[in-house]
Design a protein around this motif. Sequence first.
Motif, short mmCIF file in Angstrom:
data_model
loop_
_atom_site.label_atom_id
_atom_site.label_comp_id
_atom_site.label_asym_id
_atom_site.label_seq_id
_atom_site.Cartn_x
_atom_site.Cartn_y
_atom_site.Cartn_z
N SER A 5 0.83 -1.21 0.00
CA SER A 5 0.00 0.00 0.00
C SER A 5 0.86 1.25 0.00
O SER A 5 0.59 2.21 -0.73
N ASN A 6 1.91 1.24 0.82
CA ASN A 6 2.81 2.39 0.87
C ASN A 6 3.52 2.61 -0.47
O ASN A 6 3.69 3.75 -0.91
N ILE A 9 1.10 4.17 -2.89
CA ILE A 9 0.90 5.60 -2.60
C ILE A 9 2.02 6.43 -3.22
O ILE A 9 1.78 7.45 -3.86
N ALA A 71 -5.25 2.55 -7.51
CA ALA A 71 -6.33 2.54 -6.51
C ALA A 71 -7.25 1.35 -6.71
O ALA A 71 -7.38 0.81 -7.81
N LEU A 181 -3.51 13.97 2.40
CA LEU A 181 -2.74 12.73 2.28
C LEU A 181 -2.14 12.32 3.62
O LEU A 181 -2.18 11.15 3.99
N LEU A 185 -3.04 8.85 5.61
CA LEU A 185 -1.98 7.91 5.98
C LEU A 185 -2.03 7.60 7.47
O LEU A 185 -1.89 6.44 7.87
N HIS A 190 -5.95 3.57 3.20
CA HIS A 190 -4.96 3.47 2.13
C HIS A 190 -5.52 3.82 0.75
O HIS A 190 -4.82 4.46 -0.05
N ASN A 191 -6.73 3.44 0.46
CA ASN A 191 -7.27 3.76 -0.86
C ASN A 191 -7.48 5.26 -1.01
O ASN A 191 -7.18 5.84 -2.06
N ALA A 193 -5.74 7.43 0.55
CA ALA A 193 -4.39 7.98 0.47
C ALA A 193 -3.86 7.90 -0.96
O ALA A 193 -3.21 8.84 -1.44
N ILE A 194 -4.13 6.80 -1.65
CA ILE A 194 -3.69 6.65 -3.04
C ILE A 194 -4.37 7.69 -3.93
O ILE A 194 -3.72 8.34 -4.77
N ALA A 197 -2.88 11.08 -3.10
CA ALA A 197 -1.51 11.18 -3.63
C ALA A 197 -1.54 11.43 -5.13
O ALA A 197 -0.74 12.23 -5.66
#
Length: 358
Positions: A5-6, A9, A71, A181, A185, A190-191, A193-194, A197
């Motif tokens: 996930s990171n 991103i 995503a 963002l 985080l 996470h989605n 965040a993507i 980003a």
Amino acid sequence: MMTNSNIFIILALAVGFLISFASTPAVIALAHKIKAIDIPKDERRVHKKPIPLIGGLAIFYGFAVSVTCFATMERELIGILIGSVIMVTVGIFDDKFDLNAKLKLLFQLIAAGIVIYFGVDIQFVANPFVKWFGPEYISLGLWSIPLTMIWIIGVTNAVNLIDGLDGLAAGVSSIASVALLSLTLISQNHNAAIITAALAGAGIGFLPYNFNPAKIFMGDTGSTFLGFVLACISIQGIMKTYALVSFAVPVLILGLPIFDTLFAIIRRILKRKPIMSADRGHLHHRLLDMGFSQKQTVAILYTLTSILCLTAVVMSLKDVWRGLFLVVAVVVILVVTFLTMESKHDKSSEEENSNEKD
């Protein structure tokens, strides 16, 4: 999974930046071909020569490609993408043909209605007095739809209204995206965040062409798209995550366009002018009238946006009352600055009128 996930991103940010940056020259050529050019016609225009519009198309392209690649296509994201396509399409036509304000509002209502149908809505607000009385959350019930509509359309037009200087709206939106963002985080959303980003990367990728002197403007194509997506992300990524300060956080992150729009509405009401009428009273206009250059004005407003974003983060991570104290401090600065600029602006206007009479 956390590591993947990171990485996604980071890749979403990078791809959004690269696609937006690489596609902007093509958009400049397209703007010239379809004659989507901003020709200065009145005193509100700061630039003195024709500049191509529809730069927001490059931002949207970078965002859409990045989100599609990294995503998870959840129901809410599909709604945001459909709404974004509507906003960008209407924006291109507006930049080319200067559409009627009521027609644009109609399409904004349609786009907002679509994302609400797909599940992006404000279903409750947190009760700040829960320690003393009442439930922890207050369900909005039937008020959920109109409140979400007002938020999405309000933020969309607020970002559009600050798009008056080279790099201003794109930079402010990028700073707000980075703040969103960081909060997504921290909340491990996470989605969201993507998605955020990708938006931040696309906005930053456009900036090298939009800094003063700008080679291209984002136009309504970009400003309404950025406002629309920021409004949706703030609902999906923040308001449904943070409890006590849920509504205050996105309001502060998007504070500059929101406060500037509120001041504009109040100003026009007091002067008995139509709320939708254009004027030269926005914050960036006043800073220019005080003698600051375009670059200095944009730097000041970037700094102000960063302060508001930091305030929002403090409210989310630290004690709420400390955050509220910081909010009050920032509001005091804003009000004093606004009143000072108002008095100086009126004084300079009186001096100009006096000189004309002499």
